[in-house]
Write a protein that holds these residues in place. Structure first.
Motif, PDB file in Angstrom:
ATOM      1  N   UNK A  99       0.830  -1.213   0.000  1.00 53.75           N
ATOM      2  CA  UNK A  99       0.000   0.000   0.000  1.00 53.75           C
ATOM      3  C   UNK A  99       0.858   1.255   0.000  1.00 53.75           C
ATOM      4  N   UNK A 100       1.906   1.264   0.808  1.00 49.80           N
ATOM      5  CA  UNK A 100       2.760   2.449   0.901  1.00 49.80           C
ATOM      6  C   UNK A 100       3.460   2.722  -0.431  1.00 49.80           C
ATOM      7  N   UNK A 101       4.051   1.680  -1.026  1.00 53.57           N
ATOM      8  CA  UNK A 101       4.754   1.874  -2.284  1.00 53.57           C
ATOM      9  C   UNK A 101       3.791   2.204  -3.421  1.00 53.57           C
ATOM     10  N   UNK A 102       2.568   1.665  -3.353  1.00 59.78           N
ATOM     11  CA  UNK A 102       1.563   2.001  -4.362  1.00 59.78           C
ATOM     12  C   UNK A 102       1.245   3.495  -4.322  1.00 59.78           C
ATOM     13  N   UNK A 103       1.104   4.025  -3.125  1.00 60.82           N
ATOM     14  CA  UNK A 103       0.817   5.454  -2.980  1.00 60.82           C
ATOM     15  C   UNK A 103       1.986   6.289  -3.495  1.00 60.82           C
ATOM     16  N   UNK A 104       3.198   5.873  -3.190  1.00 61.89           N
ATOM     17  CA  UNK A 104       4.381   6.612  -3.621  1.00 61.89           C
ATOM     18  C   UNK A 104       4.497   6.636  -5.143  1.00 61.89           C
ATOM     19  N   UNK A 105       4.289   5.479  -5.780  1.00 65.72           N
ATOM     20  CA  UNK A 105       4.393   5.418  -7.247  1.00 65.72           C
ATOM     21  C   UNK A 105       3.254   6.172  -7.931  1.00 65.72           C
ATOM     22  N   UNK A 106       2.071   6.144  -7.347  1.00 69.60           N
ATOM     23  CA  UNK A 106       0.925   6.823  -7.966  1.00 69.60           C
ATOM     24  C   UNK A 106       1.052   8.335  -7.884  1.00 69.60           C
ATOM     25  N   UNK A 107       1.606   8.845  -6.781  1.00 70.62           N
ATOM     26  CA  UNK A 107       1.707  10.295  -6.593  1.00 70.62           C
ATOM     27  C   UNK A 107       2.946  10.885  -7.270  1.00 70.62           C
ATOM     28  N   UNK A 108       3.972  10.078  -7.467  1.00 67.00           N
ATOM     29  CA  UNK A 108       5.213  10.574  -8.047  1.00 67.00           C
ATOM     30  C   UNK A 108       5.052  11.307  -9.370  1.00 67.00           C
ATOM     31  N   UNK A 109       4.358  10.727 -10.351  1.00 68.76           N
ATOM     32  CA  UNK A 109       4.215  11.397 -11.646  1.00 68.76           C
ATOM     33  C   UNK A 109       3.502  12.748 -11.563  1.00 68.76           C
ATOM     34  N   UNK A 110       2.605  12.897 -10.592  1.00 63.48           N
ATOM     35  CA  UNK A 110       1.880  14.162 -10.462  1.00 63.48           C
ATOM     36  C   UNK A 110       2.862  15.275 -10.093  1.00 63.48           C
ATOM     37  N   UNK A 111       3.802  14.961  -9.195  1.00 65.93           N
ATOM     38  CA  UNK A 111       4.788  15.957  -8.803  1.00 65.93           C
ATOM     39  C   UNK A 111       5.821  16.231  -9.870  1.00 65.93           C
ATOM     40  N   UNK A 112       6.071  15.260 -10.734  1.00 65.96           N
ATOM     41  CA  UNK A 112       7.141  15.401 -11.718  1.00 65.96           C
ATOM     42  C   UNK A 112       6.640  15.759 -13.114  1.00 65.96           C
ATOM     43  N   UNK A 113       5.355  15.588 -13.369  1.00 65.60           N
ATOM     44  CA  UNK A 113       4.850  15.693 -14.739  1.00 65.60           C
ATOM     45  C   UNK A 113       5.052  17.079 -15.335  1.00 65.60           C
ATOM     46  N   UNK A 114       4.775  18.116 -14.535  1.00 69.81           N
ATOM     47  CA  UNK A 114       4.903  19.465 -15.060  1.00 69.81           C
ATOM     48  C   UNK A 114       6.305  19.780 -15.523  1.00 69.81           C
ATOM     49  N   UNK A 115       7.292  19.169 -14.884  1.00 63.21           N
ATOM     50  CA  UNK A 115       8.676  19.422 -15.262  1.00 63.21           C
ATOM     51  C   UNK A 115       9.122  18.504 -16.394  1.00 63.21           C
ATOM     52  N   UNK A 116       8.743  17.252 -16.360  1.00 62.94           N
ATOM     53  CA  UNK A 116       9.264  16.284 -17.322  1.00 62.94           C
ATOM     54  C   UNK A 116       8.599  16.366 -18.690  1.00 62.94           C
ATOM     55  N   UNK A 117       7.286  16.598 -18.731  1.00 61.16           N
ATOM     56  CA  UNK A 117       6.566  16.532 -20.003  1.00 61.16           C
ATOM     57  C   UNK A 117       6.053  17.886 -20.497  1.00 61.16           C
ATOM     58  N   UNK A 118       5.787  18.818 -19.593  1.00 55.57           N
ATOM     59  CA  UNK A 118       5.227  20.108 -20.004  1.00 55.57           C
ATOM     60  C   UNK A 118       6.232  21.250 -19.907  1.00 55.57           C
ATOM     61  N   UNK A 119       7.491  20.923 -19.602  1.00 53.02           N
ATOM     62  CA  UNK A 119       8.486  21.971 -19.370  1.00 53.02           C
ATOM     63  C   UNK A 119       8.643  22.893 -20.578  1.00 53.02           C
ATOM     64  N   UNK A 120       8.782  22.307 -21.781  1.00 53.19           N
ATOM     65  CA  UNK A 120       8.991  23.152 -22.962  1.00 53.19           C
ATOM     66  C   UNK A 120       7.779  24.023 -23.240  1.00 53.19           C
ATOM     67  N   UNK A 121       6.566  23.472 -23.046  1.00 52.45           N
ATOM     68  CA  UNK A 121       5.349  24.269 -23.242  1.00 52.45           C
ATOM     69  C   UNK A 121       5.241  25.353 -22.179  1.00 52.45           C
ATOM     70  N   UNK A 122       5.620  25.029 -20.934  1.00 53.67           N
ATOM     71  CA  UNK A 122       5.552  26.007 -19.851  1.00 53.67           C
ATOM     72  C   UNK A 122       6.497  27.176 -20.109  1.00 53.67           C
ATOM     73  N   UNK A 123       7.691  26.877 -20.598  1.00 51.54           N
ATOM     74  CA  UNK A 123       8.651  27.937 -20.880  1.00 51.54           C
ATOM     75  C   UNK A 123       8.205  28.802 -22.040  1.00 51.54           C
ATOM     76  N   UNK A 124       7.606  28.186 -23.050  1.00 50.82           N
ATOM     77  CA  UNK A 124       7.083  28.970 -24.163  1.00 50.82           C
ATOM     78  C   UNK A 124       5.920  29.851 -23.717  1.00 50.82           C
ATOM     79  N   UNK A 125       5.119  29.353 -22.774  1.00 46.45           N
ATOM     80  CA  UNK A 125       4.015  30.150 -22.241  1.00 46.45           C
ATOM     81  C   UNK A 125       4.530  31.368 -21.470  1.00 46.45           C
ATOM     82  N   UNK A 126       5.750  31.285 -20.962  1.00 42.52           N
ATOM     83  CA  UNK A 126       6.348  32.419 -20.246  1.00 42.52           C
ATOM     84  C   UNK A 126       7.059  33.387 -21.184  1.00 42.52           C
ATOM     85  N   UNK A 127       7.005  33.100 -22.489  1.00 47.99           N
ATOM     86  CA  UNK A 127       7.552  34.030 -23.464  1.00 47.99           C
ATOM     87  C   UNK A 127       8.893  33.666 -24.051  1.00 47.99           C
ATOM     88  N   UNK A 128       9.421  32.485 -23.735  1.00 45.32           N
ATOM     89  CA  UNK A 128      10.709  32.074 -24.280  1.00 45.32           C
ATOM     90  C   UNK A 128      10.512  31.309 -25.591  1.00 45.32           C
TER      91      UNK A 128
END
Length: 462
Positions: A253-282
């Protein structure tokens, strides 16, 4: 820990290099592919989700297969799928072919990482298990800045008239083929062989490690007279339901929670980073430069984890890393200047890779041999499932509310994960048998099935 152990760790690292290469490829290619194939709405979400949904299936199926047919056979399956899918991506004529190919890649990656964790657990000695497992991932994480630099060289160019993004897929496929041939020399896990009753083969593999150790000055302890009367008891194959019964249920149960929540914390940086930077004007070139500099933190963070994991209990390393990811990620989401974006991105990557390595090490230690890859696969599949679901709510959140909201949700997920991990078990420096007999009531079903920590410690072939 012998030179032979280290060679096998390097072989594992080579395979993981190209798995990590693929996982971070989308961060560099997303903006280009979005423009090339006019991705938007559902097509963009399906494209982002294809690999992780395939990863979910691969983790569930291959993880269980590896406990049935062995670690080595499972490796051949995962690398074959990854190689075929990656080379097909390089020739994909349209977005739907690309989505299908990336699904196949996902199946290979999804099965690869759980099997790697189980194999490292099976062959590494307890006192150095964390260090060398982290080393295998450190070598692999060199792929992250490699992706960044290759993207600067290739993404907006067309060497020999072929689009740069196609070259990047082709490079990944050639590396995977090389790994396939190198890994053919890996021995089967002696622990797994013993659980399926192939003790003679297990002894042959163990003898190879013993001879390597003796060549480096190690001498086996004498065999006590009381052990000579008959073979020591071995770990029996356990039914899958034991993962959901005490004492394994709490760990599951503990490891299931850790693996399920991990992508939520990392997704904005790993997959949307280039879009986020372009949204800031770069522009695209600036975004890729910032990401490449941030990605340099990946091997550095992974290297630091090698020297941390044996100095503190795994769960406390995880808690601190998760809290740091929450704070740094939130600051990154609201940063505007180039210096702050690059600095925070670098720091986030460093901490995230300490967390990632600690997660893999912590999990590979917690489950008995006959269920190790099954547990690893099922739990890692939650990471893939969570990652697959993320585009369907993170992308609308990104376009509807803004960059900051994505990172705020991620920070909340990391705080919850850190709270859960604090209740985990102790594993640092303990033998796998010791970990799997700890905190078990006397006379419980698993206590009868799993030998005590010293059952085989006095024999010549532990």
């Amino acid at each position: 820990m012998t030179a032979r152990h280290k060679r096998f760790v390097n072989v594992m690292a080579l395979g993981n290099f190209f798995e990590i290469y693929e996982l971070f490829l989308m961060s560099a290619l997303l903006s280009t592919l979005k423009e090339t194939f006019s991705l938007s709405g559902i097509s963009l979400s399906l494209f982002l989700a294809s690999t992780v949904v395939g990863g979910f299936l691969g983790a569930v199926v291959v993880g269980r297969v590896a406990d049935r047919i062995g670690r080595r056979g499972a490796y051949m399956i995962t690398l074959s799928l990854y190689s075929a899918g990656t080379i097909a991506c390089a020739f994909a004529p349209d977005i739907w072919t690309l989505i299908a190919c990336r699904f196949v890649i996902g199946v290979g990656i999804g099965g690869e990482l759980p099997v790697t964790d189980a194999y490292l657990a099976d062959i590494l000695p307890p006192a150095r298990r964390g260090y060398y497992a982290a080393k295998a991932y450190t070598c692999a994480h060199v792929a992250v800045p490699v992706v960044g630099f290759l993207s600067l060289l290739l993404v907006d160019k067309a060497p020999l008239g072929v689009a740069g993004w196609r070259w990047m897929f082709a490079i990944g496929s050639l590396g995977a083929l090389l790994t396939f041939f190198v890994r053919r020399g890996l021995p089967e896990s002696p622990r797994w062989l013993e659980t399926v009753g192939r003790s003679a083969e297990a002894d042959k593999v163990t003898a190879v490690f013993e001879k390597a150790a003796e060549a480096e000055g190690w001498r086996p302890p004498p065999v006590p007279v009381k052990e000579e009367a008959g073979p020591p008891p071995v770990e029996k194959r356990l039914p899958v339901r034991m993962l959901f019964r005490a004492p394994l249920a709490r760990r599951t149960a503990l490891m299931a929670l850790l693996w399920a929540l991990g992508p939520i914390g990392y997704y904005g940086f790993s997959s949307l980073a280039s879009l986020a930077l372009q949204a800031k004007g770069f522009d695209l070139d600036s975004s890729l430069t910032f990401m490449t500099l941030s990605f340099l933190g990946s091997p550095i963070g992974s290297y630091l984890s090698m020297h941390i994991v044996e100095r503190a209990e795994r769960k406390w390393i995880l808690c601190v890393a998760l809290l740091a990811m929450a704070a740094i990620g939130l600051a990154y989401g609201y940063a505007q200047s180039a210096v702050m974006i690059t600095t925070l991105g670098f720091c986030f990557t460093v901490v995230a890779n300490i967390k990632t390595n600690a997660t893999h090490i912590y999990q590979l230690e917690q489950f008995p041999t006959s269920l190790r890859t099954t547990a690893n696969g099922w739990l890692f599949s939650l990471n893939r499932l969570s990652s697959g679901a993320a585009p369907f709510y993170m992308v609308p959140l990104f376009y509807g509310v803004g960059v900051g909201a994505v990172y705020m949700v991620g920070a909340a997920a990391m705080l919850l994960a850190a709270t859960a991990v604090a209740f985990g078990v102790r594993t640092r420096g303990l033998s796998l048998e010791n970990i799997n007999t700890a905190s078990r009531p006397e006379g419980s079903p698993t206590a009868a099935l799993i030998p005590s920590p010293h059952t085989r410690a006095t024999t010549r072939k532990p």
